[in-house]
Enzyme design. Structure first.
Site, PDB file in Angstrom:
ATOM      1  N   LYS A  87      48.222  38.719  44.368  1.00 57.81           N
ATOM      2  CA  LYS A  87      47.768  37.352  44.131  1.00 57.81           C
ATOM      3  C   LYS A  87      48.233  36.908  42.747  1.00 57.81           C
ATOM      4  O   LYS A  87      47.945  37.572  41.740  1.00 57.81           O
ATOM      5  CB  LYS A  87      46.231  37.309  44.231  1.00 57.81           C
ATOM      6  CG  LYS A  87      45.656  35.957  44.537  1.00 57.81           C
ATOM      7  CD  LYS A  87      44.166  36.099  44.850  1.00 57.81           C
ATOM      8  CE  LYS A  87      43.539  34.772  45.182  1.00 57.81           C
ATOM      9  NZ  LYS A  87      42.080  34.887  45.293  1.00 57.81           N
TER      10      LYS A  87
HETATM   11  O1  G3P Z   1      39.355  31.704  47.186  1.00 49.53           O
HETATM   12  C1  G3P Z   1      39.162  31.117  45.937  1.00 49.53           C
HETATM   13  C2  G3P Z   1      37.728  31.092  45.654  1.00 49.53           C
HETATM   14  O2  G3P Z   1      37.269  32.362  45.311  1.00 49.53           O
HETATM   15  C3  G3P Z   1      37.277  30.075  44.716  1.00 49.53           C
HETATM   16  O3  G3P Z   1      36.097  29.651  45.251  1.00 49.53           O
HETATM   17  O4  G3P Z   1      33.893  28.664  45.248  1.00 49.53           O
HETATM   18  O5  G3P Z   1      34.837  29.690  43.140  1.00 49.53           O
HETATM   19  O6  G3P Z   1      35.730  27.540  44.014  1.00 49.53           O
HETATM   20  P1  G3P Z   1      35.090  28.846  44.357  1.00 49.53           P
END
Ligand code: G3P
Length: 217
Positions: A87
């Protein structure tokens, strides 16, 4: 549509795997920290535990921000387990590193994507997955789902093989809307996945069937 779970929590990963619908896992440094997994060696060991729990791809994020560092880290991560996907952040060096890995048939996931232009570059660099962050766009009053539609349109125009991995999915409707648009993959929390199970008419109908069955017994 592939279902990935977006967590480093082993119990939740196992629960999704046991449901029989899991295609992979995405993690990031924040999700690791949330589970109390810190320090280089512990993080690497945790990736191996995740790989041993699931059958599919497991995204492991590099910490370096320069090309050489990303390549060094990514090469080491790829050696860890054959399910690991490297990643990489959506930066100039990240795109260069993406090309480096795709030229060597090592899977990549370009993360922190917030525009169609960024997604176009990731596809040009041969990314296996591109991760547009829906929820974080919604958070700033911008339609995250519109970005998924834009990327779908562009990728279809040129038959790019990069898979659209809708990320920062926060709830069940995000999953359904992504499926309508044709995102290849979604990654979200277990709660959003389990939300797909629920309908009150299912619960009412089942209760009635069981009550009627029991009348005769
Ligand atoms: O897949 C990306 C994710 O982990 C980010 O999610 O909820 O932190 O915006 P969030």
């Amino acid at each position: 549509m592939k279902f990935f779970i977006d967590t480093a929590n082993l119990a939740q990963i196992k629960e999704a795997q046991d449901l029989g619908i899991l295609d992979g896992v995405t993690t990031n440094p924040s999700l690791m920290a949330k589970e109390g997994i810190t320090g280089h060696d512990n993080i690497l060991k945790h990736y191996i535990k995740i790989c041993n729990l699931v059958d599919g791809d497991v995204s492991a994020e590099v910490i370096s921000t320069d090309f050489e560092g990303m390549v060094r880290e990514g090469d080491a991560l790829a050696e860890l387990h054959d399910q690991i996907v490297i990643k990489l952040p959506m930066t100039k060096d990240g795109i260069k590193a993406c090309k480096y890995f795709s030229d060597r048939d090592i899977k990549t996931n370009v993360t922190l994507v917030f525009s169609a232009g960024q997604a176009l570059l990731a596809a040009k660099a041969g990314a296996t997955y591109v991760s547009p962050f829906i929820g974080r766009l919604d958070d700033i009053s911008t339609d995250g789902m519109h970005l998924i539609a834009e990327i779908r349109h562009i990728y279809d125009n040129y038959n790019f093989e990069t898979e659209i991995l809708a990320a920062s999915v926060r709830h069940t409707m995000h999953i359904i809307d992504c499926a309508k648009i044709g995102a290849d993959v979604m990654t979200g929390p277990l709660s959003a996945i389990e939300g797909l199970l629920k309908h009150p008419l299912t619960d009412i109908g089942l209760a009635k069937f069981l009550a009627d069955y029991n009348k005769g017994n």
